[in-house]
Scaffold this motif. Structure first.
Motif: not given
Length: 452
Positions: A237-264
């Motif tokens: 869990l200490s990996i989340f002390r790196n702000r890049n990791v938390g932001a990228a993980t949340t960003g990947a969730f939102l990005f693929m949730g919208t862009v992935g669905t846009q193909y459909h």
């Protein structure tokens, strides 16, 4: 191939259903079997890359993916195909984090890694478009079996060439797999993805729908609790002390949730409203694929070097937001491909910027021995986001649209879903702007802060 395989099957589904006598309700399991296992086993695949070595995990993933692709193409009934697709998902769960770790450990953080990840990201950013095009061509010319058979020679070539191209794994040091954490994470994420892909098909108020999601969330919560008390956790869990990791993980969730669905959504518009054949619809994605490849390979290294991760990601996600609005406004009952082409070109270019930047972010400032689990974390968020986005945005698009829906109501639903997706993508861009470190702070010394 793991990115392409996610979408290449969509175009072949009608022919698969006819030839193997799937029911209308069960046909979607050809896709969901792959998605569920892939999403559930990614963290375990990342741990394997860190503990057993990325090279060994990569070889294992290639073998599993290639053999299961052969089995899928040879399947003579629904059960055999669904089982083969599930094993394909396992192979992809081993391949995805191991390939990313091979890149991040063989290239030093900075310009060299950025360029390598841009090339890696080009494949992911354009994978869905290539899959849609490739699926249409292969199904039309050779039959549905070849959307699976095409993987086999590629896996053979990779297995034959990789030993000479990839150096031996470095010593991984002591540590196990954290069996309790591995079981909880795999079961939890598998159930969450299962529920999300099953709910729209069979109803949310079912065991495979909302009940699976709730149980999965409970198990993921227990997983976090176990990880906080384990000396050598699967996910530190200490990996989340790196702000890049938390932001990228949340960003990947939102990005693929919208862009992935846009193909459909876009495929639905092309085939249902404009009356395109699967092959023609596949070719309609070609400009998007070209723009994604060029943006990832040419623009991403340049922008990362000059502007940094945060600005590159914000530019990419903002561009995707605008493209979704342009696409939504360009859709109409009597419309044409030319009316939506500007949105398609901007979509491809912007996604080609954002996708590699997300994975550059998640690998920045992370110790080498944790690169596998970091990449698996972002990939898990990516596939969870895709499942959540598909369920939510398809529900928006089809709300109030019955079996006898008119083209006007279908277009209205697609437009609304596209605008909602644009708003969510914009939220991801704002989050990246707020949370990610400025360019001057992204250089992290080898004694990583998240190891402190």
């Amino acid at each position: 191939m793991t990115a392409v395989d996610f979408d290449i099957v969509f175009v072949a589904l009608p022919q698969i259903g006819r030839d193997l006598e799937f029911s209308e309700q069960s046909l979607q399991t050809v896709v969901s079997a792959y998605t569920v296992v892939l999403g559930g086993f990614l963290l375990l695949g990342g741990r394997a890359a860190d503990r057993l070595g990325a090279r060994r995990t990569f070889f294992a993933g290639l073998a599993v993916f290639g053999l299961s692709s052969l089995a899928a193409g040879l399947a003579e009934g629904p059960t055999a195909l669904v089982l083969a697709r599930a094993v394909q998902g396992l192979g992809a769960a081993l391949l995805t984090p191991s390939t990313l770790k091979l890149v991040t450990t063989h290239f030093a953080e900075g310009a060299a890694r950025n360029k390598a990840l841009a090339i890696w990201g080009a494949a992911g950013a354009s994978g869905a478009a290539v899959g849609a095009l490739g699926g249409g061509v292969l199904t039309s010319l050779l039959g549905w079996e070849w959307v699976f058979f095409v993987n086999v020679p590629l896996m053979v070539i990779a297995l034959a060439s990789a030993p000479a191209l990839l150096g031996k794994d470095a010593a991984t040091g002591p540590g196990g797999f954290d069996l309790p954490g591995a079981v909880l994470a795999t079961a939890g994420f598998t159930l969450v993805v299962l529920g999300l892909v099953s709910g729209p098909e069979i109803g949310w108020l079912t065991v495979r729908g909302l009940a699976a999601v709730v149980l999965g969330v409970v198990l993921v919560g227990l997983f976090v609790l176990v990880e906080s008390r384990t000396l050598d956790p699967l996910l530190p869990l200490s990996i989340f002390r790196n702000r890049n990791v938390g932001a990228a993980t949340t960003g990947a969730f939102l990005f693929m949730g919208t862009v992935g669905t846009q193909y459909h959504l876009f495929t639905t518009y092309l085939q249902t409203v404009l009356g395109y054949t699967p092959l023609t619809a596949g070719f309609a994605f070609l400009p998007l694929s070209v723009c994604s490849l060029l943006a990832s390979m040419k623009l991403v290294p340049l922008l990362l070097g000059r502007l940094g991760i945060r600005s590159t990601l914000v530019i990419g996600m903002t561009g995707v937001t605008v493209s979704m609005v342009v696409l939504a406004l360009g859709m109409s009952v009597d419309g044409s491909y030319w009316a939506v082409l500007p949105g398609v070109l901007l979509w491809g270019t912007s996604a080609g910027l954002a996708f590699p930047a997300l994975f550059v972010s998640v690998s920045t400032g992370v110790a080498l021995e944790r690169q596998g689990i970091a990449s698996a974390l972002a990939s898990t968020a990516q596939y969870l986001g895709s499942a959540v986005g598909l369920a939510a945005l398809v529900a928006v698009a089809t709300a109030g649209v019955g079996p006898d829906a008119t083209s006007d109501s279908i277009v209205a639903g697609l437009r609304l879903a596209g605008l909602v997706a644009a708003a969510l993508t914009l939220a991801g861009a704002v989050l990246a702007a707020i949370v990610l470190r400025p360019r001057t702070e992204t250089a992290v010394p080898k004694a990583q802060t998240e190891n402190a």
